[in-house]
Design a protein around this motif. Structure first.
Motif, PDB file in Angstrom:
ATOM      1  N   LEU A 119      49.999  33.784  47.190  1.00  0.00           N
ATOM      2  CA  LEU A 119      48.993  32.782  47.537  1.00  0.00           C
ATOM      3  C   LEU A 119      47.660  33.084  46.851  1.00  0.00           C
ATOM      4  O   LEU A 119      46.949  32.167  46.415  1.00  0.00           O
ATOM      5  CB  LEU A 119      48.803  32.726  49.050  1.00  0.00           C
ATOM      6  N   ILE A 120      47.332  34.359  46.763  1.00  0.00           N
ATOM      7  CA  ILE A 120      46.096  34.764  46.101  1.00  0.00           C
ATOM      8  C   ILE A 120      46.110  34.339  44.634  1.00  0.00           C
ATOM      9  O   ILE A 120      45.153  33.733  44.138  1.00  0.00           O
ATOM     10  CB  ILE A 120      45.901  36.291  46.218  1.00  0.00           C
ATOM     11  N   TRP A 121      47.187  34.615  43.946  1.00  0.00           N
ATOM     12  CA  TRP A 121      47.234  34.314  42.520  1.00  0.00           C
ATOM     13  C   TRP A 121      47.323  32.815  42.269  1.00  0.00           C
ATOM     14  O   TRP A 121      46.797  32.323  41.255  1.00  0.00           O
ATOM     15  CB  TRP A 121      48.380  35.072  41.856  1.00  0.00           C
ATOM     16  N   PHE A 122      47.951  32.101  43.164  1.00  0.00           N
ATOM     17  CA  PHE A 122      47.957  30.641  43.017  1.00  0.00           C
ATOM     18  C   PHE A 122      46.531  30.108  43.133  1.00  0.00           C
ATOM     19  O   PHE A 122      46.116  29.230  42.371  1.00  0.00           O
ATOM     20  CB  PHE A 122      48.853  30.002  44.078  1.00  0.00           C
ATOM     21  N   ASP A 123      45.760  30.650  44.094  1.00  0.00           N
ATOM     22  CA  ASP A 123      44.376  30.211  44.263  1.00  0.00           C
ATOM     23  C   ASP A 123      43.534  30.585  43.050  1.00  0.00           C
ATOM     24  O   ASP A 123      42.690  29.808  42.594  1.00  0.00           O
ATOM     25  CB  ASP A 123      43.792  30.841  45.535  1.00  0.00           C
ATOM     26  N   ILE A 124      43.767  31.784  42.515  1.00  0.00           N
ATOM     27  CA  ILE A 124      43.029  32.216  41.324  1.00  0.00           C
ATOM     28  C   ILE A 124      43.308  31.275  40.150  1.00  0.00           C
ATOM     29  O   ILE A 124      42.390  30.897  39.406  1.00  0.00           O
ATOM     30  CB  ILE A 124      43.401  33.667  40.955  1.00  0.00           C
ATOM     31  N   GLU A 125      44.558  30.897  39.993  1.00  0.00           N
ATOM     32  CA  GLU A 125      44.920  30.004  38.887  1.00  0.00           C
ATOM     33  C   GLU A 125      44.245  28.640  39.015  1.00  0.00           C
ATOM     34  O   GLU A 125      43.953  27.995  38.002  1.00  0.00           O
ATOM     35  CB  GLU A 125      46.436  29.839  38.836  1.00  0.00           C
ATOM     36  N   GLN A 126      43.987  28.221  40.268  1.00  0.00           N
ATOM     37  CA  GLN A 126      43.326  26.932  40.467  1.00  0.00           C
ATOM     38  C   GLN A 126      41.820  27.014  40.237  1.00  0.00           C
ATOM     39  O   GLN A 126      41.183  26.019  39.874  1.00  0.00           O
ATOM     40  CB  GLN A 126      43.587  26.428  41.903  1.00  0.00           C
ATOM     41  N   ARG A 127      41.234  28.177  40.421  1.00  0.00           N
ATOM     42  CA  ARG A 127      39.780  28.313  40.405  1.00  0.00           C
ATOM     43  C   ARG A 127      39.226  28.904  39.105  1.00  0.00           C
ATOM     44  O   ARG A 127      38.048  28.745  38.808  1.00  0.00           O
ATOM     45  CB  ARG A 127      39.321  29.198  41.575  1.00  0.00           C
ATOM     46  N   TYR A 128      40.060  29.622  38.362  1.00  0.00           N
ATOM     47  CA  TYR A 128      39.564  30.346  37.197  1.00  0.00           C
ATOM     48  C   TYR A 128      40.341  29.938  35.951  1.00  0.00           C
ATOM     49  O   TYR A 128      41.528  29.623  36.014  1.00  0.00           O
ATOM     50  CB  TYR A 128      39.696  31.862  37.408  1.00  0.00           C
ATOM     51  N   SER A 129      39.675  30.002  34.832  1.00  0.00           N
ATOM     52  CA  SER A 129      40.311  29.697  33.554  1.00  0.00           C
ATOM     53  C   SER A 129      41.089  30.919  33.058  1.00  0.00           C
ATOM     54  O   SER A 129      40.891  32.036  33.541  1.00  0.00           O
ATOM     55  CB  SER A 129      39.258  29.306  32.524  1.00  0.00           C
ATOM     56  N   GLU A 130      41.954  30.701  32.069  1.00  0.00           N
ATOM     57  CA  GLU A 130      42.698  31.811  31.490  1.00  0.00           C
ATOM     58  C   GLU A 130      41.750  32.837  30.862  1.00  0.00           C
ATOM     59  O   GLU A 130      42.010  34.045  30.916  1.00  0.00           O
ATOM     60  CB  GLU A 130      43.676  31.292  30.437  1.00  0.00           C
ATOM     61  N   LYS A 131      40.666  32.375  30.287  1.00  0.00           N
ATOM     62  CA  LYS A 131      39.696  33.292  29.688  1.00  0.00           C
ATOM     63  C   LYS A 131      39.066  34.182  30.748  1.00  0.00           C
ATOM     64  O   LYS A 131      38.834  35.372  30.510  1.00  0.00           O
ATOM     65  CB  LYS A 131      38.616  32.488  28.957  1.00  0.00           C
ATOM     66  N   GLU A 132      38.795  33.631  31.927  1.00  0.00           N
ATOM     67  CA  GLU A 132      38.151  34.402  33.003  1.00  0.00           C
ATOM     68  C   GLU A 132      39.083  35.455  33.592  1.00  0.00           C
ATOM     69  O   GLU A 132      38.618  36.441  34.168  1.00  0.00           O
ATOM     70  CB  GLU A 132      37.683  33.456  34.108  1.00  0.00           C
ATOM     71  N   THR A 133      40.386  35.260  33.461  1.00  0.00           N
ATOM     72  CA  THR A 133      41.344  36.199  34.059  1.00  0.00           C
ATOM     73  C   THR A 133      42.032  37.079  33.026  1.00  0.00           C
ATOM     74  O   THR A 133      42.864  37.913  33.392  1.00  0.00           O
ATOM     75  CB  THR A 133      42.413  35.428  34.853  1.00  0.00           C
ATOM     76  N   ALA A 134      41.674  36.937  31.752  1.00  0.00           N
ATOM     77  CA  ALA A 134      42.337  37.694  30.682  1.00  0.00           C
ATOM     78  C   ALA A 134      41.922  39.163  30.688  1.00  0.00           C
ATOM     79  O   ALA A 134      40.901  39.535  31.265  1.00  0.00           O
ATOM     80  CB  ALA A 134      42.000  37.069  29.327  1.00  0.00           C
ATOM     81  N   TYR A 135      42.746  39.982  30.066  1.00  0.00           N
ATOM     82  CA  TYR A 135      42.461  41.405  29.846  1.00  0.00           C
ATOM     83  C   TYR A 135      42.199  42.165  31.160  1.00  0.00           C
ATOM     84  O   TYR A 135      41.293  43.003  31.250  1.00  0.00           O
ATOM     85  CB  TYR A 135      41.269  41.585  28.900  1.00  0.00           C
ATOM     86  N   GLY A 136      42.978  41.872  32.166  1.00  0.00           N
ATOM     87  CA  GLY A 136      42.875  42.595  33.428  1.00  0.00           C
ATOM     88  C   GLY A 136      41.786  42.105  34.357  1.00  0.00           C
ATOM     89  O   GLY A 136      41.651  42.616  35.471  1.00  0.00           O
ATOM     90  N   LYS A 137      40.982  41.122  33.898  1.00  0.00           N
ATOM     91  CA  LYS A 137      39.902  40.631  34.763  1.00  0.00           C
ATOM     92  C   LYS A 137      40.451  39.893  35.982  1.00  0.00           C
ATOM     93  O   LYS A 137      39.807  39.862  37.028  1.00  0.00           O
ATOM     94  CB  LYS A 137      38.964  39.732  33.964  1.00  0.00           C
ATOM     95  N   GLY A 138      41.636  39.310  35.847  1.00  0.00           N
ATOM     96  CA  GLY A 138      42.228  38.604  36.980  1.00  0.00           C
ATOM     97  C   GLY A 138      42.521  39.529  38.146  1.00  0.00           C
ATOM     98  O   GLY A 138      42.287  39.179  39.299  1.00  0.00           O
ATOM     99  N   SER A 139      43.015  40.727  37.857  1.00  0.00           N
ATOM    100  CA  SER A 139      43.311  41.667  38.939  1.00  0.00           C
ATOM    101  C   SER A 139      42.038  42.151  39.615  1.00  0.00           C
ATOM    102  O   SER A 139      42.028  42.432  40.820  1.00  0.00           O
ATOM    103  CB  SER A 139      44.119  42.862  38.407  1.00  0.00           C
ATOM    104  N   MET A 140      40.937  42.241  38.858  1.00  0.00           N
ATOM    105  CA  MET A 140      39.659  42.612  39.459  1.00  0.00           C
ATOM    106  C   MET A 140      39.144  41.491  40.363  1.00  0.00           C
ATOM    107  O   MET A 140      38.612  41.748  41.447  1.00  0.00           O
ATOM    108  CB  MET A 140      38.640  42.928  38.365  1.00  0.00           C
TER     109      MET A 140
END
Length: 277
Positions: A119-140
């Motif tokens: 559920l967390i990652w689904f929400d992240i995908e809706q709120r953030y762009s691929e650029k914002e989550t690239a290179y490990g930034k998504g896990s942070m």
């Protein structure tokens, strides 16, 4: 007031809004406020295992439990639960309900962490762009904006409502790169690495549940030069509370290495530890 965010979106619109932002509290330190001696509080327990071993039954046996469901696995267990959460916002809403409304529940259980992570990652995908989550930034982002707000709310329930916390999760077998010996495989919590580390550090107990396994050596037959071995189980379910090479575990109470997988056995051992240590 600081808010746990990596961007400039309105924090009030984020389901994991930081409690410090909402409450606006400031801690003043003074020597007259020092805390001395033991201050026992209800335990924060992470229990992980394979499917069908009795994780939910363990939590349902705790005092006056209320479940926050992220997977539909309580059908045959007589307990109390919120409706199945299908978004991360609903998980936060359930926690805020327990914080804000009067009730008699003594234990909160999330079942399960790895399904909540979806559920967390689904929400992240809706709120953030691929650029914002690239290179490990998504896990942070996941840790700072989702996991920590959940853990903060659970701390609030523990500290202000005296509620025990039980977080259930499934297990997976992954390679562990030890700095001391060759790499080996072990059971660990089925979560992204950074999230798993934060949850483990936060908890008082990380327990791994499994069936008692026996290794039987068969006699050599025919031209076999080496005796064969096979694994079997007695069906006994055990809770492992001290880390071994085969699995991740810990406890802050000096509990035995293993106990029967039951809340009563765990509670009895915890009581002995708190009264004799």
């Amino acid at each position: 007031t600081a808010v746990l965010r990596h961007d400039r979106r309105n924090a009030d619109d984020h389901p994991g809004q930081d409690l410090r932002h909402r409450e606006g509290c400031v801690m003043a330190f003074d020597l007259s406020n020092l805390i001395r001696g033991k201050q026992p509080k209800p335990p924060r327990v992470v229990l992980y295992a394979g499917h069908g071993i009795g994780k939910s039954t363990f939590a349902a046996s705790a005092p006056s439990p209320i479940f926050i469901q992220t997977e539909d696995g309580l059908g045959n267990i007589d307990t109390t639960a919120f409706p199945l959460a299908t978004t991360f916002s609903e998980v936060i809403e359930a926690l805020d309900t327990l914080i804000g409304q009067e009730h008699d529940f003594q234990t909160v259980a999330i079942d399960s962490l790895d399904w909540m992570e979806q559920l967390i990652w689904f929400d992240i995908e809706q709120r953030y762009s691929e650029k914002e989550t690239a290179y490990g930034k998504g896990s942070m982002i996941a840790v700072d904006n989702y996991w920590r707000p959940v853990l903060d709310r659970l701390n609030l329930l523990r500290n202000q409502r005296s509620m025990a916390v039980i977080l259930l999760a499934h297990c997976e077998v992954k390679k562990f790169d030890s700095p001391e010996v060759d790499s080996y495989e072990r059971y660990q919590i089925k979560l992204q690495a950074r999230a798993s580390a934060v949850v483990q550090e936060w908890s008082d107990v990380v327990g791994f549940a499994n069936f008692r396994t026996l290794v039987l050596k068969e006699e050599k037959t025919g031209f076999d030069k080496v005796a064969k071995t096979r694994g079997t189980t007695t069906g006994e379910r055990l809770l492992y509370l001290v880390e071994k090479p085969a699995y991740v575990a810990k406890n802050r109470y000096g509990l035995p290495e293993q106990l029967p997988l039951s809340w009563q056995a765990f509670s009895d051992a915890l009581t002995v530890s708190l009264t004799t240590a």
